[in-house]
Design a protein around this motif. Structure first.
Motif, PDB file in Angstrom:
ATOM      1  N   LEU A  83      16.287 -20.080  29.593  1.00 25.12           N
ATOM      2  CA  LEU A  83      15.476 -19.036  30.207  1.00 25.12           C
ATOM      3  C   LEU A  83      16.355 -17.922  30.754  1.00 25.12           C
ATOM      4  CD1 LEU A  83      12.312 -19.480  32.318  1.00 25.12           C
ATOM      5  CD2 LEU A  83      14.130 -18.041  33.229  1.00 25.12           C
ATOM      6  N   VAL A  84      17.424 -18.281  31.454  1.00 25.53           N
ATOM      7  CA  VAL A  84      18.338 -17.259  32.000  1.00 25.53           C
ATOM      8  C   VAL A  84      18.992 -16.481  30.872  1.00 25.53           C
ATOM      9  CG1 VAL A  84      20.464 -16.895  33.307  1.00 25.53           C
ATOM     10  CG2 VAL A  84      18.742 -18.524  34.157  1.00 25.53           C
ATOM     11  N   GLN A  85      19.499 -17.176  29.868  1.00 28.29           N
ATOM     12  CA  GLN A  85      20.160 -16.511  28.745  1.00 28.29           C
ATOM     13  C   GLN A  85      19.202 -15.557  28.038  1.00 28.29           C
ATOM     14  OE1 GLN A  85      20.735 -18.614  24.977  1.00 28.29           O
ATOM     15  NE2 GLN A  85      22.945 -18.213  25.151  1.00 28.29           N
ATOM     16  N   THR A  86      17.978 -16.016  27.780  1.00 28.13           N
ATOM     17  CA  THR A  86      16.997 -15.201  27.074  1.00 28.13           C
ATOM     18  C   THR A  86      16.634 -13.961  27.877  1.00 28.13           C
ATOM     19  OG1 THR A  86      16.070 -17.176  26.025  1.00 28.13           O
ATOM     20  CG2 THR A  86      14.684 -15.218  26.056  1.00 28.13           C
ATOM     21  N   CYS A  87      16.354 -14.144  29.160  1.00 29.90           N
ATOM     22  CA  CYS A  87      15.992 -13.007  30.005  1.00 29.90           C
ATOM     23  C   CYS A  87      17.113 -11.970  30.061  1.00 29.90           C
ATOM     24  CB  CYS A  87      15.652 -13.484  31.413  1.00 29.90           C
ATOM     25  SG  CYS A  87      14.032 -14.247  31.574  1.00 29.90           S
ATOM     26  N   HIS A  88      18.315 -12.417  30.360  1.00 33.86           N
ATOM     27  CA  HIS A  88      19.402 -11.469  30.571  1.00 33.86           C
ATOM     28  C   HIS A  88      19.821 -10.793  29.273  1.00 33.86           C
ATOM     29  CE1 HIS A  88      20.640 -13.416  34.668  1.00 33.86           C
ATOM     30  NE2 HIS A  88      19.415 -12.905  34.654  1.00 33.86           N
ATOM     31  N   ARG A  89      19.667 -11.474  28.175  1.00 36.04           N
ATOM     32  CA  ARG A  89      19.939 -10.861  26.873  1.00 36.04           C
ATOM     33  C   ARG A  89      19.017  -9.676  26.621  1.00 36.04           C
ATOM     34  NH1 ARG A  89      18.508 -13.402  21.004  1.00 36.04           N
ATOM     35  NH2 ARG A  89      19.707 -11.971  19.707  1.00 36.04           N
ATOM     36  N   ARG A  90      17.799  -9.749  27.183  1.00 34.45           N
ATOM     37  CA  ARG A  90      16.803  -8.699  26.960  1.00 34.45           C
ATOM     38  C   ARG A  90      16.593  -7.801  28.172  1.00 34.45           C
ATOM     39  NH1 ARG A  90      16.904  -8.602  21.559  1.00 34.45           N
ATOM     40  NH2 ARG A  90      16.425 -10.660  20.650  1.00 34.45           N
ATOM     41  N   GLY A  91      17.466  -7.919  29.170  1.00 31.02           N
ATOM     42  CA  GLY A  91      17.363  -7.058  30.346  1.00 31.02           C
ATOM     43  C   GLY A  91      16.251  -7.429  31.297  1.00 31.02           C
ATOM     44  N   ALA A  92      15.780  -8.675  31.225  1.00 30.65           N
ATOM     45  CA  ALA A  92      14.683  -9.141  32.082  1.00 30.65           C
ATOM     46  C   ALA A  92      15.216 -10.045  33.184  1.00 30.65           C
ATOM     47  CB  ALA A  92      13.647  -9.894  31.251  1.00 30.65           C
ATOM     48  N   LEU A  93      14.483 -10.118  34.277  1.00 25.47           N
ATOM     49  CA  LEU A  93      14.880 -10.948  35.408  1.00 25.47           C
ATOM     50  C   LEU A  93      14.454 -12.399  35.198  1.00 25.47           C
ATOM     51  CD1 LEU A  93      13.889  -8.501  38.278  1.00 25.47           C
ATOM     52  CD2 LEU A  93      16.202  -8.993  37.451  1.00 25.47           C
ATOM     53  N   ALA A  94      15.294 -13.318  35.628  1.00 29.37           N
ATOM     54  CA  ALA A  94      15.034 -14.756  35.510  1.00 29.37           C
ATOM     55  C   ALA A  94      14.862 -15.330  36.911  1.00 29.37           C
ATOM     56  CB  ALA A  94      16.192 -15.450  34.802  1.00 29.37           C
ATOM     57  N   THR A  95      13.729 -15.975  37.138  1.00 24.01           N
ATOM     58  CA  THR A  95      13.413 -16.517  38.455  1.00 24.01           C
ATOM     59  C   THR A  95      13.416 -18.034  38.413  1.00 24.01           C
ATOM     60  OG1 THR A  95      11.950 -14.622  38.760  1.00 24.01           O
ATOM     61  CG2 THR A  95      11.795 -16.364  40.376  1.00 24.01           C
ATOM     62  N   GLY A  96      14.031 -18.642  39.412  1.00 26.05           N
ATOM     63  CA  GLY A  96      14.055 -20.096  39.509  1.00 26.05           C
ATOM     64  C   GLY A  96      12.781 -20.633  40.122  1.00 26.05           C
ATOM     65  N   GLY A  97      12.786 -21.926  40.429  1.00 25.20           N
ATOM     66  CA  GLY A  97      11.595 -22.590  40.943  1.00 25.20           C
ATOM     67  C   GLY A  97      11.433 -22.442  42.438  1.00 25.20           C
ATOM     68  N   ALA A 143      18.915  -7.751  17.920  1.00 25.42           N
ATOM     69  CA  ALA A 143      19.634  -7.703  19.196  1.00 25.42           C
ATOM     70  C   ALA A 143      19.396  -6.416  19.966  1.00 25.42           C
ATOM     71  CB  ALA A 143      21.135  -7.867  18.940  1.00 25.42           C
ATOM     72  N   ALA A 144      18.668  -5.471  19.388  1.00 29.42           N
ATOM     73  CA  ALA A 144      18.582  -4.129  19.971  1.00 29.42           C
ATOM     74  C   ALA A 144      17.521  -3.994  21.059  1.00 29.42           C
ATOM     75  CB  ALA A 144      18.304  -3.104  18.871  1.00 29.42           C
ATOM     76  N   TRP A 145      16.395  -4.703  20.943  1.00 26.86           N
ATOM     77  CA  TRP A 145      15.297  -4.409  21.858  1.00 26.86           C
ATOM     78  C   TRP A 145      15.549  -4.980  23.258  1.00 26.86           C
ATOM     79  CZ3 TRP A 145      12.456  -8.316  24.148  1.00 26.86           C
ATOM     80  CH2 TRP A 145      12.483  -9.576  23.535  1.00 26.86           C
ATOM     81  N   ARG A 146      14.995  -4.280  24.233  1.00 28.22           N
ATOM     82  CA  ARG A 146      15.069  -4.682  25.641  1.00 28.22           C
ATOM     83  C   ARG A 146      13.715  -4.476  26.295  1.00 28.22           C
ATOM     84  NH1 ARG A 146      19.190  -6.002  23.825  1.00 28.22           N
ATOM     85  NH2 ARG A 146      21.324  -5.779  24.602  1.00 28.22           N
ATOM     86  N   VAL A 147      13.484  -5.182  27.364  1.00 24.00           N
ATOM     87  CA  VAL A 147      12.283  -4.888  28.147  1.00 24.00           C
ATOM     88  C   VAL A 147      12.531  -3.624  28.954  1.00 24.00           C
ATOM     89  CG1 VAL A 147      11.721  -7.347  28.305  1.00 24.00           C
ATOM     90  CG2 VAL A 147      12.948  -6.238  30.190  1.00 24.00           C
ATOM     91  N   MET A 148      11.455  -2.942  29.306  1.00 26.34           N
ATOM     92  CA  MET A 148      11.567  -1.742  30.130  1.00 26.34           C
ATOM     93  C   MET A 148      12.118  -2.132  31.505  1.00 26.34           C
ATOM     94  SD  MET A 148       8.499   0.882  31.267  1.00 26.34           S
ATOM     95  CE  MET A 148       8.061   1.242  29.559  1.00 26.34           C
ATOM     96  N   PRO A 149      13.078  -1.378  32.048  1.00 26.58           N
ATOM     97  CA  PRO A 149      13.627  -1.723  33.367  1.00 26.58           C
ATOM     98  C   PRO A 149      12.538  -1.790  34.432  1.00 26.58           C
ATOM     99  CG  PRO A 149      14.975  -0.046  32.316  1.00 26.58           C
ATOM    100  CD  PRO A 149      13.744  -0.198  31.464  1.00 26.58           C
ATOM    101  N   VAL A 150      12.701  -2.713  35.360  1.00 23.58           N
ATOM    102  CA  VAL A 150      11.704  -2.869  36.423  1.00 23.58           C
ATOM    103  C   VAL A 150      11.941  -1.825  37.506  1.00 23.58           C
ATOM    104  CG1 VAL A 150      11.346  -5.318  35.998  1.00 23.58           C
ATOM    105  CG2 VAL A 150      13.102  -4.591  37.642  1.00 23.58           C
TER     106      VAL A 150
END
Length: 552
Positions: free
Chosen positions: A312-326, A71-78
């Motif tokens: 996709l939204v849950q996974t992205c936000h859990r890791r500090g990443a942005l989730a984009t729709g269609g 649960a610790a890792w995150r993507v680098m902030p954009v």
């Protein structure tokens, strides 16, 4: 190394792109990674064969469970310019100079500069498009059509550069005796000419990565990014890429993809029609994975697509990443006072509100008139630059959710609509265009993929029509294709030059009647002699360009 001569009329653009230094960079990039490109493509074939032979289904990977459990890792902030990107313009082929300029002048926060789904990769289009990006980055792109100036690259919508996907090759460049991978050709030229300037203006380099099928492909892209940054003298993590999750296999590897790109991630993106078509590509010969009429039964409210977006939204936000729709493909009528304008706007609003409530941080539109209404929709229903705080802890998505096909049948209207889209797409490609407009919306390779995929699958399973119980057969599809060809020749405003229609109809029949499902319609077209001969410009005897460096 061999490069075709310049397309007629683009001699100056060609000379500015293919300099000695850029060719050296391209040669090193492609020769360094050519074998690994082959490996990821063979991995695709191997996985498909394993699924077919075993009759198995994808699931979350056991050997990468430690990545998901940590649960610790995150993507680098954009960077700041990516943190608030509610509305991007999608499917924008930069070879269309006028449309590109209008997009740069628009209030959109980003532009999907598209060399993939919305682009036909003729040599003319690639040279023109990449050169237009270079002109935009160096503030040399001037409008001849409207009085507004083109804003400085630091103030214009951010350019989200989308190279071709791994399935595409560049016929006009040979490296060590082989055609260059299309994405490396696009990526290499864009990065060499624009990467540093984008970085210095805090405006990139930012990318969309199409049709990724596994975390191993994300790992390869990460290696390419690291190598490129070192070559160009850019800090680690300068490149940021949003991966389009448009394949059913990658739905089970979202966290692993983010992990592989954690220093270079701009998040993940949903793609409705490519994702749906991938079910046919991977499992279409199985009766249990029959995909019903997309016009009537397939949308983001169905379980398999809703689950995919929620995960996709849950996974992205859990890791500090942005989730984009269609992307909203509907086009607004020109008359804002007409009832149809309100109807289209209401339809787009309803669908995009579903994505906003699911927690996405942004999405795409094609019609520039939709930018401001959709930005206002975001502002009305969200608080802040993005929705990273929306962790979606209410979501639990299982493999069964992701693999649950919607119920429903096949209508004559849906069958004929799919045939029409398929024929018109091939017709557009034969004319050098990557998209077309039909019945109030933009159609591109993604909608062509789902259209021809469904026709192939319905023939394969001999599905009965809801209307009159006729079976979807070779004969019925051939008869309807002939009807479509006649109707398009007489009434369709999208078809100005009708000379290619008979050929397009024949090619569509060929692809939907094949015994084995062609993986991508764009690969089929890009390797077909009919398309290649129709794009004869730049296809004459190649110029031999010798690169001298220590590796040779």
């Amino acid at each position: 190394m061999e490069v075709s001569p310049p397309p007629s009329g683009l001699e100056a653009e060609y000379e500015s792109l293919f300099t000695a230094d850029s060719l050296l960079f391209l040669h090193e990039l492609i020769s360094t990674f050519a074998e690994e490109v082959d490996e990821v493509l063979w991995l695709r074939v191997s996985r498909k064969a394993h699924l077919d032979l075993s009759g198995g289904l994808p699931s979350f990977l056991e050997h990468t469970a430690h990545i998901r459990r940590d649960a610790a890792w995150r993507v680098m902030p954009v960077p700041p310019r990516l943190q608030r990107r509610h509305v991007d313009i999608g499917d924008l082929a930069p070879c269309n100079t006028q449309h590109f300029i209008k997009a740069l002048q628009s209030p959109a926060q980003g532009i999907q500069v598209d060399f993939d789904d919305g682009n036909c990769p003729t040599f003319y289009n690639q040279v023109k498009g990449i050169h237009n990006v270079l002109r935009a980055v160096y503030n040399q792109l001037h409008s001849e059509w409207v009085s507004l100036d083109v804003p400085h690259i630091s103030q214009a919508p951010v350019l989200m550069l989308r190279p071709r996907a791994w399935n595409m090759v560049e016929h006009n460049m040979m490296v060590e005796g082989r055609e260059a991978p299309g994405p490396l050709f696009d990526f290499g030229l864009l990065m060499f000419h624009c990467g540093r300037t984008l970085f210095e203006n805090k405006s990139g380099p930012f990318l969309y990565l199409s049709k990724v099928e596994s975390f191993m492909e994300a790992r390869l892209w990460n290696k390419i990014f690291v190598w490129t940054q070192q070559k160009l003298g850019l800090p680690l993590g300068s490149i940021k890429a949003s991966v389009l999750i448009e394949n059913v296999l990658t739905a089970f590897e979202m966290e692993e993809i983010l992990y592989e790109l954690r220093h270079h991630s701009a998040g993940l993106n949903c793609g409705l029609w490519d994702y749906s078509a991938s079910f046919v590509s991977k499992f279409g010969h199985r009766q249990a994975f029959l995909l019903p009429d997309r016009r009537k039964y397939v949308n983001m409210e169905k379980r398999f697509l809703r689950s995919y977006m929620d995960l996709l939204v849950q996974t992205c936000h859990r890791r500090g990443a942005l989730a984009t729709g269609g992307m909203a493909a509907l086009l607004l009528p020109q008359d804002q006072l007409h009832e149809s304008y309100k109807t289209v706007l209401a339809a787009v609003t309803r669908l995009k509100l579903l994505e906003i409530k699911a927690g996405v941080d942004g999405f795409m539109v094609y019609d520039l008139g939709l930018i401001e209404p959709m930005q206002k929709l975001f502002q009305l229903h969200t608080d802040g630059d993005n929705q990273l705080h929306c962790l979606r802890n209410d979501v639990t998505v299982t493999p069964e959710d992701l693999l649950s096909m919607p119920s429903g049948g096949v209508t004559l209207y849906g069958l004929k609509y799919n045939i029409t889209v398929g024929v018109l797409f091939i017709n557009a490609w034969l004319s050098g265009n990557g998209l077309f407009f039909y019945r109030g919306q933009v159609e591109d390779s993604a909608t062509a993929e789902i259209s021809r995929s469904q026709v192939w699958q319905w023939i394969r399973h001999q599905i009965q029509l809801e209307d009159d119980s006729r079976v979807v057969s070779r004969r019925l599809v051939a008869e309807l294709t002939e009807e479509v060809k006649v109707e398009l020749s007489s009434v369709c405003p999208s078809v100005r030059d009708k000379r290619n229609l008979p050929t397009a109809a024949d090619m569509f029949l060929e692809v939907v009647l094949k015994r084995d499902f062609p993986e991508f319609i764009t690969t089929y077209l890009n390797q077909d002699h009919t398309f290649l001969s129709s794009q004869s410009t730049g296809q004459v005897e190649a110029l031999d360009i010798h690169i001298h460096h220590p590796k040779l």
